[in-house]
Structures are given as C-alpha cells and as structure tokens.
Design a protein around this motif. Structure first.
Motif, short mmCIF file in Angstrom:
data_model
loop_
_atom_site.label_atom_id
_atom_site.label_comp_id
_atom_site.label_asym_id
_atom_site.label_seq_id
_atom_site.Cartn_x
_atom_site.Cartn_y
_atom_site.Cartn_z
N SER A 111 0.82 -1.29 0.00
CA SER A 111 -0.01 0.04 -0.06
C SER A 111 0.90 1.34 -0.03
O SER A 111 0.39 2.23 -0.58
CB SER A 111 -0.89 -0.02 1.34
OG SER A 111 -0.33 -0.14 2.20
N GLU A 112 1.98 1.24 0.74
CA GLU A 112 2.88 2.40 0.57
C GLU A 112 3.83 2.48 -0.65
O GLU A 112 4.35 3.59 -0.95
CB GLU A 112 3.48 2.72 2.13
CG GLU A 112 2.55 3.01 3.04
CD GLU A 112 3.14 3.41 4.53
OE1 GLU A 112 4.61 3.68 4.13
OE2 GLU A 112 2.59 3.40 5.56
N ARG A 113 4.09 1.42 -0.96
CA ARG A 113 4.84 1.22 -2.38
C ARG A 113 6.28 1.77 -2.09
O ARG A 113 6.86 2.36 -2.82
CB ARG A 113 4.04 1.85 -3.32
CG ARG A 113 2.82 1.49 -3.75
CD ARG A 113 2.91 0.32 -4.94
NE ARG A 113 1.85 -0.08 -5.05
CZ ARG A 113 1.36 -1.17 -5.66
NH1 ARG A 113 2.18 -2.06 -5.57
NH2 ARG A 113 0.23 -1.64 -5.70
N LEU A 114 6.72 1.89 -0.78
CA LEU A 114 8.22 2.24 -0.47
C LEU A 114 8.83 1.45 0.35
O LEU A 114 8.42 0.75 1.33
CB LEU A 114 8.11 3.52 0.23
CG LEU A 114 9.63 4.37 0.80
CD1 LEU A 114 10.46 4.59 -0.42
CD2 LEU A 114 9.42 5.27 1.78
N THR B 292 10.25 -3.67 -9.69
CA THR B 292 9.48 -4.24 -10.31
C THR B 292 9.60 -5.88 -10.41
O THR B 292 10.53 -6.48 -9.88
CB THR B 292 9.53 -3.99 -11.85
OG1 THR B 292 10.76 -4.16 -12.28
CG2 THR B 292 9.31 -2.52 -12.22
N THR B 293 8.54 -6.72 -10.85
CA THR B 293 8.84 -8.10 -10.92
C THR B 293 9.36 -8.42 -12.10
O THR B 293 9.88 -7.64 -12.91
CB THR B 293 7.26 -8.56 -11.10
OG1 THR B 293 6.56 -8.30 -12.19
CG2 THR B 293 6.41 -8.33 -9.97
N ASP B 294 9.65 -9.78 -12.60
CA ASP B 294 10.25 -10.00 -13.64
C ASP B 294 9.42 -9.85 -14.67
O ASP B 294 10.00 -9.72 -16.03
CB ASP B 294 10.76 -11.50 -13.57
CG ASP B 294 9.65 -12.61 -13.65
OD1 ASP B 294 8.68 -12.18 -12.94
OD2 ASP B 294 9.68 -13.51 -14.43
N GLN B 295 8.43 -9.70 -14.85
CA GLN B 295 7.57 -9.36 -15.81
C GLN B 295 7.08 -7.67 -15.77
O GLN B 295 6.30 -7.43 -16.78
CB GLN B 295 5.80 -10.14 -15.39
CG GLN B 295 6.01 -11.42 -15.32
CD GLN B 295 6.48 -12.20 -16.41
OE1 GLN B 295 5.78 -12.14 -17.68
NE2 GLN B 295 7.40 -13.23 -16.40
N GLY B 296 7.78 -7.09 -15.07
CA GLY B 296 7.50 -5.37 -15.32
C GLY B 296 6.60 -4.92 -14.57
O GLY B 296 6.31 -3.69 -14.68
N VAL B 297 5.83 -5.69 -13.53
CA VAL B 297 4.67 -5.18 -12.83
C VAL B 297 5.32 -4.48 -11.53
O VAL B 297 6.32 -4.67 -10.96
CB VAL B 297 3.90 -6.26 -12.06
CG1 VAL B 297 2.78 -5.90 -11.27
CG2 VAL B 297 3.06 -6.89 -13.26
N GLY B 298 5.11 -3.37 -11.51
CA GLY B 298 5.24 -2.26 -10.56
C GLY B 298 4.98 -2.89 -8.84
O GLY B 298 3.98 -3.36 -8.76
N SER C 150 11.67 -13.94 -3.23
CA SER C 150 12.42 -14.30 -4.51
C SER C 150 11.46 -14.49 -5.59
O SER C 150 11.75 -14.14 -6.60
CB SER C 150 13.35 -15.27 -4.19
OG SER C 150 14.29 -15.70 -5.58
N VAL C 151 10.68 -15.20 -5.44
CA VAL C 151 9.51 -15.40 -6.35
C VAL C 151 8.91 -14.27 -6.78
O VAL C 151 8.73 -14.10 -7.85
CB VAL C 151 8.55 -16.72 -6.14
CG1 VAL C 151 7.40 -16.94 -6.85
CG2 VAL C 151 9.48 -17.84 -6.01
N LEU C 152 8.58 -13.63 -5.87
CA LEU C 152 7.71 -12.60 -6.17
C LEU C 152 8.36 -11.28 -7.08
O LEU C 152 7.63 -10.99 -8.11
CB LEU C 152 7.32 -11.56 -4.88
CG LEU C 152 6.54 -10.37 -5.12
CD1 LEU C 152 5.13 -10.47 -5.71
CD2 LEU C 152 6.36 -9.51 -3.59
N GLN C 153 9.61 -11.24 -6.87
CA GLN C 153 10.28 -10.33 -7.52
C GLN C 153 11.12 -10.49 -8.96
O GLN C 153 11.14 -10.12 -9.87
CB GLN C 153 11.51 -9.50 -6.82
CG GLN C 153 11.90 -8.26 -7.57
CD GLN C 153 12.72 -7.48 -6.79
OE1 GLN C 153 13.16 -7.57 -5.58
NE2 GLN C 153 13.22 -5.94 -7.19
N THR C 154 11.78 -11.84 -8.77
CA THR C 154 12.30 -12.70 -9.86
C THR C 154 11.74 -13.67 -10.71
O THR C 154 11.93 -13.86 -11.86
CB THR C 154 13.77 -13.15 -9.42
OG1 THR C 154 13.38 -14.21 -8.59
CG2 THR C 154 14.37 -12.08 -8.65
#
Length: 188
Positions: A6-9, A30-36, A81-85
């Motif tokens: 929610s705070e995105r920081l 971002t994720t590996d798919q470019g999702v912020g 790790s899975v969430l981001q990469t």
C-alpha cells in the motif's frame, strides 16, 4: 507478508527499526514481468551517516538466532524471491545462507554492496563477517524484495540495534556516496 504494498516504498532498516530514507532519488521495483511493486530511495550521504552512527557488532548468540530464524522462515525468503524474480532460490543456496550465520567468525564490520545476482552462500558469508562488527548491506533495486524479507528476519531474530542495516542502493549514486565518506565496500 508481501501481499500489501500500500505504501509502495521499500524503507531502509537501521538500528533495529524501519526508517524513511533521507534521499529523494527514487527507483522503481518491479517483478520479472515488469509489474510495479513500489520504489526504493537509493541511499545517500545522510542515510549512510545514520547507519554508520549506530553501527555495532553482534555476538555469536545473535548470529545463531539469525541462523535459526533463516532456517525456520526460509519460505519467507522463497516467496520474496519468487515475487520479484519469478524464480525460487535453490534450497542449497538458502541452506548456505543460514549455515554462514551459524559458523564461527571474527568480527570485521563493513559495507556489503550487492552489484549483481549473488549466490546466497557468498552473500551469507559476507554478511556474517560484517554483522560481527556492524554490517551495512546495500542491495540493488532488483534485490529489494528479498533484501526487505531478509531484514524482516533480522528484526525477528532480535539482532542488536546497529548490527545490521539495510540501505537500498542504486549502484552509481550510492557507491559515490560511500566513496565520498571514505568507506571501502565488499562487493558480492
């Protein structure tokens, strides 16, 4: 733990607490798919000074608590790790990360600067050596989610305030700030 951005920081972790960065240099996470997923503020001179002013070492008991926490809560690191990469880390790598904190080592203290994808075993050894004298870990933006999860586990393991600091980094600007402060960094 990672469903609500929610705070995105992605804050810095200094002296046992989450801190808003002083720096205003924002970089997207971002994720590996470019999702912020949010953003990090790259550590600048004031962020570095804050971490240095409270730096102190951890004892062997604190490192053993962290090793136990890393082993017990490995699923937190896997999810991060899975969430981001998009990739799950190899179990042997996470075993090596936890084992590094259980191994006896002399106090060194220092700055660990992650400039590339790092083997977890190597990261564990570098951080373990530094935690004994007060570690400052500066992971890159593409490691922000994992680094934040790791710092959450450091907090859960109740390391002494100042034994570990997480300052998110943007390699050129953060490295320059450390150079200005006259600090040497261990890259891993």
């Amino acid at each position: 733990m990672f469903e609500d951005f929610s705070e995105r920081l992605f804050a810095h972790f200094v002296a046992g607490h989450w801190r808003a960065p002083y720096s205003e240099n924002a970089y997207p996470v971002t994720t590996d798919q470019g999702v912020g997923l949010g953003q990090v503020m790259a550590a600048g001179p004031r962020d570095i000074a804050r971490a240095l002013n409270v730096r102190r070492g951890a004892d062997q008991q604190a490192c053993l608590r962290l090793a136990d926490t890393l082993e017990r809560e490995r699923d937190v690191l896997v999810r991060a790790s899975v969430l981001q990469t998009g990739l799950a880390p190899a179990p042997a790598g996470l075993d090596g990360l936890a084992a590094a904190f259980a191994a006896p080592m002399d106090a060194q203290g220092g700055v660990v600067f992650s400039t590339r994808a790092t083997r977890f075993e190597d990261l564990g050894r570098a951080l373990r050596a530094s935690v004994m004298g007060g570690a400052i870990w500066c992971p890159t933006v593409d490691q922000a989610v994992f680094a934040t999860a790791f710092a959450c586990l450091v907090q859960q393991a109740d390391l002494p305030p100042g034994a570990f600091a997480l300052l998110h980094a943007h390699v050129p600007s953060t490295k320059a700030a450390f150079d200005e402060a006259g600090l040497t960094m261990q890259e891993c």
